[in-house]
Design a protein around this motif. Structure first.
Motif, PDB file in Angstrom:
ATOM      1  N   GLY A  81       3.346  -4.916   2.435  1.00 19.52           N
ATOM      2  CA  GLY A  81       2.610  -4.296   1.338  1.00 19.52           C
ATOM      3  C   GLY A  81       2.705  -5.130   0.085  1.00 19.52           C
TER       4      GLY A  81
ATOM      5  N   ASP B 171       1.051  -1.194   4.276  1.00 18.13           N
ATOM      6  CA  ASP B 171       0.337  -1.051   5.540  1.00 18.13           C
ATOM      7  C   ASP B 171       0.782   0.204   6.272  1.00 18.13           C
ATOM      8  OD1 ASP B 171      -1.018  -3.428   5.098  1.00 18.13           O
ATOM      9  OD2 ASP B 171       0.355  -4.620   6.337  1.00 18.13           O
ATOM     10  N   GLU B 172      -0.179   0.885   6.877  1.00 14.65           N
ATOM     11  CA  GLU B 172       0.078   2.139   7.567  1.00 14.65           C
ATOM     12  C   GLU B 172       1.182   1.995   8.628  1.00 14.65           C
ATOM     13  OE1 GLU B 172      -2.486   5.091  10.318  1.00 14.65           O
ATOM     14  OE2 GLU B 172      -3.457   4.412   8.474  1.00 14.65           O
ATOM     15  N   GLU B 173       1.231   0.857   9.260  1.00 18.75           N
ATOM     16  CA  GLU B 173       2.243   0.593  10.285  1.00 18.75           C
ATOM     17  C   GLU B 173       3.663   0.750   9.739  1.00 18.75           C
ATOM     18  OE1 GLU B 173       3.838  -3.334  12.733  1.00 18.75           O
ATOM     19  OE2 GLU B 173       1.869  -3.402  11.800  1.00 18.75           O
TER      20      GLU B 173
ATOM     21  N   SER C  29       4.455   2.819   7.044  1.00 18.55           N
ATOM     22  CA  SER C  29       4.557   4.002   6.182  1.00 18.55           C
ATOM     23  C   SER C  29       5.770   4.851   6.559  1.00 18.55           C
ATOM     24  CB  SER C  29       3.275   4.832   6.261  1.00 18.55           C
ATOM     25  OG  SER C  29       3.131   5.392   7.542  1.00 18.55           O
ATOM     26  N   GLY C  30       6.273   5.587   5.559  1.00 17.97           N
ATOM     27  CA  GLY C  30       7.394   6.488   5.771  1.00 17.97           C
ATOM     28  C   GLY C  30       8.763   5.829   5.774  1.00 17.97           C
ATOM     29  N   ARG C  31       8.794   4.541   5.431  1.00 17.62           N
ATOM     30  CA  ARG C  31      10.066   3.810   5.488  1.00 17.62           C
ATOM     31  C   ARG C  31      10.650   3.552   4.101  1.00 17.62           C
ATOM     32  NH1 ARG C  31       8.997  -0.715  10.122  1.00 17.62           N
ATOM     33  NH2 ARG C  31      11.019  -1.429   9.362  1.00 17.62           N
TER      34      ARG C  31
ATOM     35  N   VAL D  80      -0.293  -1.045  -2.213  1.00 11.24           N
ATOM     36  CA  VAL D  80      -0.629  -0.748  -0.821  1.00 11.24           C
ATOM     37  C   VAL D  80       0.568  -1.077   0.063  1.00 11.24           C
ATOM     38  CG1 VAL D  80      -2.068  -1.409   1.147  1.00 11.24           C
ATOM     39  CG2 VAL D  80      -3.080  -1.292  -1.118  1.00 11.24           C
TER      40      VAL D  80
END
Length: 110
Positions: free
Chosen positions: A29, A48-50, A52-54, A46
């Motif tokens: 990102g 990256d969706e890959e 996310s949540g980290r 941004v």
């Protein structure tokens, strides 16, 4: 070195117009910035969706804002991610400026 929520090592690097965050050597990102008249304007972030949540956006924004403070610049949080981070971390409030007409003009010329 900072690790994300999975324990993976992260690295934040400053570039010409953005800070990037990498995980295990892969860019995950970025947060863009524009330096203008003693301010660092943050228009967009941004992850990256890959990835996310980290917790990568939090790591990225914190390091970008700490670098901005160390550079003697003020922060203009146009990006909602940066603004939300500052709201939760008031230790940066002393160097935050509002979004002005001048800031909007600078961003429109990008």
């Amino acid at each position: 070195m900072t690790t994300d929520k999975t324990g993976a090592p992260t690295e934040v690097a400053a570039e010409h117009d953005r800070f990037t965050i990498s995980v295990d050597g892969r860019i995950a990102g970025f947060t863009e910035f524009v330096d203008h008249d003693g301010q660092r304007i943050f228009p967009h972030t941004v992850v990256d969706e890959e990835f996310s949540g980290r917790g990568l956006a939090t790591i990225l924004v914190r390091e970008a804002l700490e670098s901005t403070r160390a550079s003697g610049l003020r922060i203009v949080p146009v990006c909602s991610m940066v603004a939300g981070f500052i709201e939760k971390n008031p230790e940066f409030n002393d160097i935050v400026d509002p979004i002005t007409t001048d800031v909007k003009r600078v961003l429109s010329r990008r």
